[in-house]
Design a protein around this motif. Structure first.
Motif, PDB file in Angstrom:
ATOM      1  N   MET A 138       0.804  -1.042  -0.009  1.00 42.82           N
ATOM      2  CA  MET A 138      -0.073   0.044   0.068  1.00 42.82           C
ATOM      3  C   MET A 138       1.064   1.176   0.063  1.00 42.82           C
ATOM      4  O   MET A 138       1.951   1.474   0.655  1.00 42.82           O
ATOM      5  N   LEU A 139       0.499   2.293  -0.713  1.00 44.81           N
ATOM      6  CA  LEU A 139       1.346   3.730  -0.932  1.00 44.81           C
ATOM      7  C   LEU A 139       1.217   4.254   0.504  1.00 44.81           C
ATOM      8  O   LEU A 139       0.079   4.155   1.205  1.00 44.81           O
ATOM      9  N   ARG A 140       2.163   4.943   0.680  1.00 45.09           N
ATOM     10  CA  ARG A 140       2.406   5.779   2.117  1.00 45.09           C
ATOM     11  C   ARG A 140       1.822   7.259   1.648  1.00 45.09           C
ATOM     12  O   ARG A 140       2.695   7.875   1.068  1.00 45.09           O
ATOM     13  N   ALA A 141       1.048   7.519   2.595  1.00 39.25           N
ATOM     14  CA  ALA A 141       0.820   8.975   2.529  1.00 39.25           C
ATOM     15  C   ALA A 141       0.996   9.942   3.700  1.00 39.25           C
ATOM     16  O   ALA A 141       0.977   9.377   4.741  1.00 39.25           O
ATOM     17  N   MET A 142       1.376  11.141   3.377  1.00 40.90           N
ATOM     18  CA  MET A 142       1.520  11.966   4.527  1.00 40.90           C
ATOM     19  C   MET A 142       0.795  13.401   4.463  1.00 40.90           C
ATOM     20  O   MET A 142       0.370  13.638   3.106  1.00 40.90           O
TER      21      MET A 142
ATOM     22  N   ILE B 168      -9.389  10.629   7.895  1.00 36.61           N
ATOM     23  CA  ILE B 168     -10.505   9.831   7.602  1.00 36.61           C
ATOM     24  C   ILE B 168     -10.851   9.470   6.495  1.00 36.61           C
ATOM     25  O   ILE B 168     -11.092   8.389   6.186  1.00 36.61           O
ATOM     26  N   LEU B 169     -11.086  10.316   5.420  1.00 36.26           N
ATOM     27  CA  LEU B 169     -11.528  10.090   4.121  1.00 36.26           C
ATOM     28  C   LEU B 169     -10.426   9.023   3.406  1.00 36.26           C
ATOM     29  O   LEU B 169     -10.707   8.100   2.894  1.00 36.26           O
ATOM     30  N   LEU B 170      -9.219   9.320   3.721  1.00 38.02           N
ATOM     31  CA  LEU B 170      -8.179   8.502   3.105  1.00 38.02           C
ATOM     32  C   LEU B 170      -8.138   6.968   3.808  1.00 38.02           C
ATOM     33  O   LEU B 170      -8.021   5.974   3.253  1.00 38.02           O
ATOM     34  N   SER B 171      -8.524   7.130   5.260  1.00 35.78           N
ATOM     35  CA  SER B 171      -8.575   5.692   5.727  1.00 35.78           C
ATOM     36  C   SER B 171      -9.877   4.953   5.085  1.00 35.78           C
ATOM     37  O   SER B 171      -9.701   3.645   4.773  1.00 35.78           O
ATOM     38  N   GLU B 172     -10.891   5.717   4.851  1.00 35.91           N
ATOM     39  CA  GLU B 172     -11.981   4.913   4.543  1.00 35.91           C
ATOM     40  C   GLU B 172     -12.094   4.395   2.927  1.00 35.91           C
ATOM     41  O   GLU B 172     -12.580   3.506   2.577  1.00 35.91           O
TER      42      GLU B 172
ATOM     43  N   GLY C 205      -9.563   3.305   1.721  1.00 33.46           N
ATOM     44  CA  GLY C 205      -8.627   1.998   1.571  1.00 33.46           C
ATOM     45  C   GLY C 205      -7.534   1.904   0.543  1.00 33.46           C
ATOM     46  O   GLY C 205      -6.968   0.766   0.338  1.00 33.46           O
ATOM     47  N   GLU C 206      -7.295   2.922  -0.007  1.00 29.99           N
ATOM     48  CA  GLU C 206      -6.389   3.093  -1.016  1.00 29.99           C
ATOM     49  C   GLU C 206      -4.796   3.490  -0.661  1.00 29.99           C
ATOM     50  O   GLU C 206      -4.000   2.989  -1.190  1.00 29.99           O
ATOM     51  N   LEU C 207      -4.730   4.191   0.556  1.00 28.93           N
ATOM     52  CA  LEU C 207      -3.362   4.705   0.767  1.00 28.93           C
ATOM     53  C   LEU C 207      -3.298   4.352   2.407  1.00 28.93           C
ATOM     54  O   LEU C 207      -4.338   4.522   3.251  1.00 28.93           O
TER      55      LEU C 207
END
Length: 368
Positions: free
Chosen positions: A1-5, A19-23, A25-27
């Motif tokens: 999975m790609l790592r986001a900051m 929260i949006l990123l977590s929901e 499931g992409e990053l």
């Protein structure tokens, strides 16, 4: 999975986007920061694939932070997030992947995630298509994990391939002037085209097109589409110089990459100066690694780096001195004496000179 900051000085914005990123499931969210300076320090020693940056932040704004992050790793995708759409043009001038207006919605974020997905799908495919090792010779693998090397058709095909990888982007005119200087220009250009064909032919299913772009006036290796030890080494050099006090692991990684002189065994005149420059930079890196480990009281590791320098440049009397003192500090008197004798013989043979009197006195004081 790609790592986001995520970097935003507004805590609610950080929480919402997280929260949006977590929901989605992409990053995978590897870090979130309210302070851009802390985010920059984190990125120096931690891999980041995508950075969501607020533009309006105190001290270091998102535009400046994007530049700093790309200086560390130009493969990081930048997505600007802000409440002011007047920044849009400026954002894309900074080669941002996308631009989000606050409040960010799940629907709008999904389009950004599509862009990220497509970009990294291509990068992953390209990254697995070929690996090139230029240090200590020339080795080419069709895929990064292949054990069988790709054999190019002729020495000239190998040289053209190496030239393109080292240059990145180069005009057709410069190529023929360098590699076919003794031929009529039209014939040289025909030779160039046929040699490019043989490079492509060396890869099944035209996979070389994933990294090789041949235009009417210039030829280039597509950025980020080829795994190459030279490219990785240059990135590591940049990172070490920016913060050597925090990059102990990078010293080790750079040392592992530099397995020998660039294109060693290949008599390419055009590569000679580049090879010398890289060797000088590598020696500087080794010396920085030694000084770093002396500073954190690890003389054994420092001694290792000084010894590696002497393998490449045995004439460095100052490095011989450093090694002798470290041997003495570690209580290894016999090795200190042996290092001194090696230096003494080298100076006599190469320069007809004697060691510095201060070092002679140092050795004398050590006793038998």
């Amino acid at each position: 999975m790609l790592r986001a900051m995520i970097v935003d000085d507004e805590e609610l914005s950080v929480q919402r986007l997280g929260i949006l990123l977590s929901e989605s499931g992409e990053l995978g969210l590897c870090a979130a920061f309210l302070n851009p300076a802390e985010a920059y320090e984190f990125a120096k020693t931690n891999p980041v694939d995508v950075a969501f940056l607020d533009i309006s932040m105190p001290d270091i704004d998102g535009m400046l932070l994007s530049t700093l992050l790309h200086d560390l790793d130009d493969s990081i995708d930048i997505v600007f997030v802000t409440g002011h759409d007047e920044y849009a043009v400026q954002a894309f001038d900074r080669n941002a992947l996308d631009y989000l207006l606050k409040p960010v919605t799940a629907e709008r974020l999904s389009r950004t995630l599509d862009k990220i997905r497509k970009r990294h799908r291509f990068a992953a495919a390209a990254g697995s298509s070929a690996q090139v090792l230029l240090f200590n010779g020339l080795k080419l693998y069709r895929r990064e994990r292949d054990q069988v090397q790709v054999k190019l058709r002729s020495p000239k095909t190998e040289e053209l391939f190496a030239f393109l990888v080292c240059k990145g982007t180069v005009s057709r005119e410069e190529i023929v002037d360098t590699l076919w200087s003794g031929l009529d220009k039209n014939k040289a250009l025909k030779n160039l085209n046929s040699t490019l064909y043989y490079i492509r032919k060396a890869f099944d299913n035209g996979e070389s097109d994933s990294f090789l772009a041949a235009g009417k006036h210039e030829i280039s290796i597509r950025e980020g589409a080829l795994r190459c030890d030279l490219y990785e080494f240059e990135r590591l050099l940049k990172q070490v110089r920016q913060a050597p006090e925090k990059q102990a692991d990078l010293f080790r990684r750079a040392e592992a990459l530099y397995t020998g002189r660039l294109l060693q065994g290949k008599d390419y005149e055009w590569a000679a100066e580049l090879a010398r420059s890289l060797e000088r930079q590598y020696i500087e890196l080794l010396e920085a690694g030694a000084r770093f480990h002396i500073g954190i009281n690890k003389p054994q590791q420092a001694l290792h780096y000084f010894s590696e320098i002497l393998k490449l440049d045995a004439m460095r009397e100052d490095i011989h001195h450093e090694a002798i003192r470290l041997y003495a500090e570690l209580g290894r008197k016999n090795e200190a004496f042996r290092q001194y004798r090696m230096m003494e013989e080298m100076l006599e043979k190469e320069l007809g000179a004697k060691p510095d009197l201060r070092m002679k006195h140092f050795i004398t004081k050590m006793g038998p």
